[in-house]
Design an enzyme around this catalytic site. Structure first.
Site, short mmCIF file in Angstrom:
data_model
loop_
_atom_site.label_atom_id
_atom_site.label_comp_id
_atom_site.label_asym_id
_atom_site.label_seq_id
_atom_site.Cartn_x
_atom_site.Cartn_y
_atom_site.Cartn_z
N GLY A 95 3.46 4.82 6.88
CA GLY A 95 3.10 5.50 5.65
C GLY A 95 1.82 4.95 5.07
O GLY A 95 1.32 3.90 5.46
N GLY A 116 -1.16 3.87 -2.23
CA GLY A 116 -2.37 3.74 -3.00
C GLY A 116 -3.13 2.47 -2.70
O GLY A 116 -4.33 2.38 -2.95
N GLY A 172 -2.82 0.71 0.46
CA GLY A 172 -2.91 0.35 1.86
C GLY A 172 -1.97 1.14 2.75
O GLY A 172 -1.31 2.08 2.32
N ASP A 229 6.94 0.00 -10.74
CA ASP A 229 6.71 1.20 -9.93
C ASP A 229 8.01 1.65 -9.26
O ASP A 229 8.08 1.79 -8.04
CB ASP A 229 5.63 0.95 -8.88
CG ASP A 229 4.98 2.24 -8.40
OD1 ASP A 229 5.10 3.26 -9.10
OD2 ASP A 229 4.36 2.24 -7.33
#
Length: 669
Positions: free
Chosen positions: A355, A358, A360, A474
Site C-alpha cells: 500500500g 501519505g 510512504g 489517525d
C-alpha cells in the site's frame, strides 16, 4: 486345614494386586530422556529432533513448535481426588542469531489436550487473545520469557514465571539462582546460548509449587527461584498432557531441549549430563593450523589486487550505507541492516507493494535468516517532516507491546531511507473488508464487534495503561490491521505523540484525516486523548454502517455520516442505519450500543465524550451506556465555528453540516 491354603493364596494374590496398583499409581509416567533420538514424542509446528538427538522447538525457518509426551498423565489417583505430587526436570538452551536480543520464549506446560493455540510471538504457542486468562484453560506452565510484554505485566525480558491459565505470571523472577553457601543471588541470561537446567516440584499435600534454575552441571539449590502456594486441584484435569512449547518473532531463535525427566509422587529421575547431546557451536569455527601456513601466501596474492577490490567494496558499501545517531543508542527494538531490508523486499520490488500512504510505501518482505514475513514501511522524507514522523513512530511505539497494537519489530536508517519493520498482518487492513471489491466477502457482525473491542482495548492501553500517554491522531479503518485470527490491531503510529500522564501534550500542528477530525482539533490544531475518542466514534459509525465518514449525494453535496445516523436516532429507527449487508446475522442490542456509543464519542463538545476506560466498560456490558436523545437541534456546526471567529467553517471541517444537541444524558440504555 482344607481352606487354609486357598485362603492364604487368595490373600497373597490380593496383596500382590495392591502392591502392583500402588506401584502403578506412584510410578506411572516416570521417565528420563538423555537426548531424544528414537524417543516417541508428538511434535507439531516447527518442532523436530535433530540427528544429534536435540529436541528443537523452533529454528531459523518457522516460528512455533510444540512437543508432547504422547500419552496423558494421571494427575489424580481417583476421580475428584486432589492432584498428586509431581516433579520434573529438563535441560534447555536458547540460541539466538543476535547476542543481545531474542524472541519470544519457551515453556514447559501441563494442558488438557494437544490442541494448543497456534498463536505465536508473545503467547509462546500456549494461548491466544481470546482465551488468555480463562479458567477453562486448565493449564499450568513454567515460562522462560525473553521478551518483555507490558500487556502481560512482564518484569523484564529475562525472567522465569509460574503461569496458571494465563500469560500473566502468578509469580515471576529475574533468571538466576541462589548460592547455597553465600545466599547471594546469581544472574543467568536465558539467551546466552549456554545450557541450563530447570527443576519444578509440586507438593500435593501442601499445594506448593517450587521452581529452581541453575547452569548446567551445578547442583539444585536448596532455595528455589520461585515458590508459590496454589492448589492445582482447582486447575488440572484428571488426565493432562505434558510437554514444551516455544515461539519466535522476527529474530531467528532456536529453543532446544537436551534432556527431560518426570515422575509422579516421587522426585524426577536425575539427568546424567554426561549423556546429553552437545549443543551446536555458536559463532565462527576455530581457525585451522593449515590456515596459519597458507595465510601469508594468500595475503601476498590478495595485496596485488587490493586496489581493484577496495574500489568494488567501497561502491558496494555505499549502496548499503546507514546512519546512526545518539538517540538510537538506548532504543528498544532491533536495528536491521539496510542490506537485510533490500533483500527481504527483493529490492523493494513493486510486486511486493502492499500500500501507499501519505508518508510512504509499505512492502511485504521475508527476512532472509528467519524466513519470517514482515511489513516494511519505507517512510518518505522529502522535507524534515518525514524524519520527524519516523522518529515519532520509533520513539512512541518502540517499547509498546499489546495484543491489539501492531508490534514494531525493528527499524533501519540509511541516507535517503527510513524504514520501519512490523509484524506482517496476513488479512490486511479493515478497510478492504468494509469496502470489498466485487465478489469479495465483507465481515459479519460478530467479526466487526470483535474488531471494535480490540481497537478500543488497544486505544485504552495507549491513553491510560502504558507508562506514558500516547495520542494516536489517525484512527480509521485503513490503520486497523487484521491478523490471521481476525484480531483488530491498531497500526500506523507515525502521527502519534506521547507525553507524561497528567501533563499538557502541547500539540499544536494539526494532522490527521478529514472526516475524523474533532471540531476543537480543527479550531486549535491541538490533539488530545479526547480527539482520539472523537475519531474512534466516527470509526464506530463507519464499521457499523459500512459507509465512509463523508459522502457526496447525486447533486454533489457533502453529507456527514454522523448527521445521517443522528437522523435515524431522531426517528427512533436507529437499527436501520446498520450496514444492509449484515442481513439477519447480528445482535440488535450490540448494534444499537455501538451506534449510540459512536454518536456519544463523536459529540462536538469534549466534556460530553467518554474516556476509553468508560468506552470499554460500555462495550463489555459492565456499565450501561447513557441514554441519548436528539430532541433539539439548537445549533449547527457552522454556528459553533462562527462563534469561535472562523469565517469559512465548511473549509475547516467539511465532515459536518449540522450537529444535534444531545439534550439528555442519563443512566440506562
Amino acid at each position: 486345614m482344607s481352606w487354609t491354603k486357598p485362603m492364604s493364596s487368595l490373600l497373597c494374590t490380593i496383596l500382590s494386586l495392591v502392591l502392583i496398583l500402588e506401584a502403578f499409581t506412584t510410578s506411572h509416567g516416570e521417565f528420563v530422556y538423555h537426548g531424544f533420538s528414537g524417543v516417541n514424542l508428538t511434535l507439531d509446528g516447527n518442532a523436530m529432533v535433530t540427528p544429534d538427538g536435540i529436541l528443537e522447538l523452533t529454528n531459523d525457518t518457522i516460528n512455533l513448535g510444540h512437543a508432547f509426551y504422547p500419552t496423558p498423565q494421571n494427575f489424580r489417583k481417583f476421580s475428584n481426588s486432589t492432584v498428586q505430587s509431581f516433579s520434573l526436570s529438563f535441560v534447555f538452551a536458547i540460541l539466538s542469531v543476535h547476542d543481545d536480543i531474542s524472541a519470544d520464549g519457551m515453556a514447559f506446560f501441563v494442558a488438557p489436550s494437544k490442541n494448543l493455540s497456534n498463536t505465536w510471538a508473545q503467547y509462546i504457542g500456549l494461548l491466544n487473545s481470546r482465551n488468555d486468562g480463562n479458567r477453562s484453560n486448565h493449564m499450568f506452565a513454567v515460562e522462560l520469557d525473553t521478551t518483555q510484554n507490558d500487556e502481560f505485566k512482564d518484569i523484564d525480558n529475562n525472567h522465569v514465571g509460574i503461569n496458571i491459565n494465563s500469560l500473566i505470571s502468578l509469580q515471576a523472577h529475574h533468571t538466576g539462582y541462589y548460592d547455597d553457601k553465600s545466599g547471594f543471588f546469581n544472574n543467568l541470561t536465558l539467551i546466552s546460548g549456554k545450557a541450563m537446567q530447570v527443576w519444578a516440584d509440586y507438593d500435593g499435600e501442601s499445594a506448593q509449587i517450587n521452581v529452581t534454575l541453575a547452569h548446567l552441571g551445578a547442583p539444585k539449590s536448596v532455595r528455589p527461584l520461585l515458590s508459590s502456594s496454589y492448589n492445582f486441584s482447582d486447575v488440572l484435569r484428571d488426565q493432562s498432557y505434558i510437554g514444551f512449547s516455544a515461539t519466535t518473532g522476527a529474530i531467528s531463535t532456536r529453543h532446544c531441549v537436551l534432556g527431560w525427566s518426570f515422575a509422579m509422587n516421587s522426585p524426577a529421575p536425575a539427568i546424567d549430563i554426561s549423556r546429553l547431546p552437545k549443543l551446536p557451536r555458536l559463532g565462527p569455527k576455530p581457525r585451522s593450523k593449515t590456515l596459519d601456513i597458507t595465510l601469508p601466501i594468500a595475503t601476498a596474492i590478495f595485496v596485488l589486487a587490493a586496489g581493484t577490490v577496495v574500489v568494488l567494496l567501497v561502491r558496494r558499501r555505499l549502496r548499503y550505507m546507514e546512519l546512526q545517531e545518539d538517540w538510537e543508542v538506548d532504543f528498544g527494538p532491533h536495528r536491521f541492516s539496510f542490506k537485510d531490508m533490500y533483500h527481504a523486499t527483493e529490492g523493494f520490488n513493486k510486486n511486493n507493494l502492499l500500500g501507499v500512504g501519505g508518508f510512504g510505501k509499505v512492502y511485504k518482505g521475508v527476512l532472509q535468516k528467519s524466513k519470517v514475513p514482515v511489513a516494511i514501511k519505507r517512510v518518505s522524507h522529502e522535507s524534515t517532516q518525514g524524519m520527524k514522523k519516523f522518529i515519532a513512530e520509533v520513539v512512541s511505539i518502540g517499547k509498546l507491546r499489546h495484543r491489539n497494537l501492531v508490534p514494531l519489530l525493528g527499524y533501519c536508517r540509511r541516507k535517503g531511507q527510513l524504514l520501519l519493520v512490523y509484524d506482517y498482518m496476513s488479512n490486511g487492513s479493515l478497510n478492504k473488508y468494509l469496502y470489498p471489491e466485487d465478489g469479495k466477502p465483507s465481515l459479519n457482525w460478530a467479526e466487526r464487534f470483535h474488531v471494535i473491542k480490540g481497537v478500543a482495548f488497544g486505544l485504552l492501553y495507549l491513553h491510560e495503561k502504558w507508562e506514558k500517554v500516547v495520542i494516536h491522531r489517525d484512527i480509521k479503518p485503513s490503520n486497523v490491521l487484521l491478523d490471521s485470527e481476525m484480531n483488530g490491531k491498531l497500526g500506523d503510529f507515525g502521527l502519534s505523540r506521547l507525553y507524561d500522564h497528567g501533563t499538557d501534550p502541547q500539540t499544536t500542528h494539526m494532522v490527521g484525516t478529514m472526516g475524523y477530525l474533532a471540531p476543537e482539533l480543527v479550531r486549535t490544531g491541538r490533539a488530545s486523548t479526547s480527539t482520539d475518542v472523537f475519531a474512534f466514534g466516527i470509526f464506530l459509525l463507519e464499521v457499523t454502517c459500512g459507509q465512509r465518514p463523508i459522502k457526496k449525494d447525486s447533486q454533489g453535496n457533502q453529507h456527514s455520516l454522523f448527521d445521517w445516523v443522528l437522523q435515524f436516532l431522531h426517528n427512533s429507527s436507529l437499527i436501520e442505519a446498520m450496514d444492509s449487508r449484515l442481513q439477519a446475522d447480528f445482535n440488535i442490542d450490540e448494534v444499537c450500543l455501538v451506534l449510540k456509543l459512536g454518536l456519544l464519542c463523536s459529540h462536538p463538545f469534549t466534556n460530553a465524550r467518554p474516556s476509553m476506560q468508560q468506552v470499554m466498560e460500555y462495550l463489555e456490558g459492565d456499565t450501561p451506556i447513557p441514554e441519548i436523545s436528539s430532541r433539539h437541534f439548537s445549533f449547527t456546526m457552522q454556528a459553533l465555528m462562527q462563534s469561535k471567529g472562523f469565517e469559512s467553517p465548511d473549509m475547516l471541517c467539511p465532515q459536518f453540516t449540522s450537529i444535534g444537541t444531545f439534550s439528555e444524558l442519563s443512566g440506562g440504555r
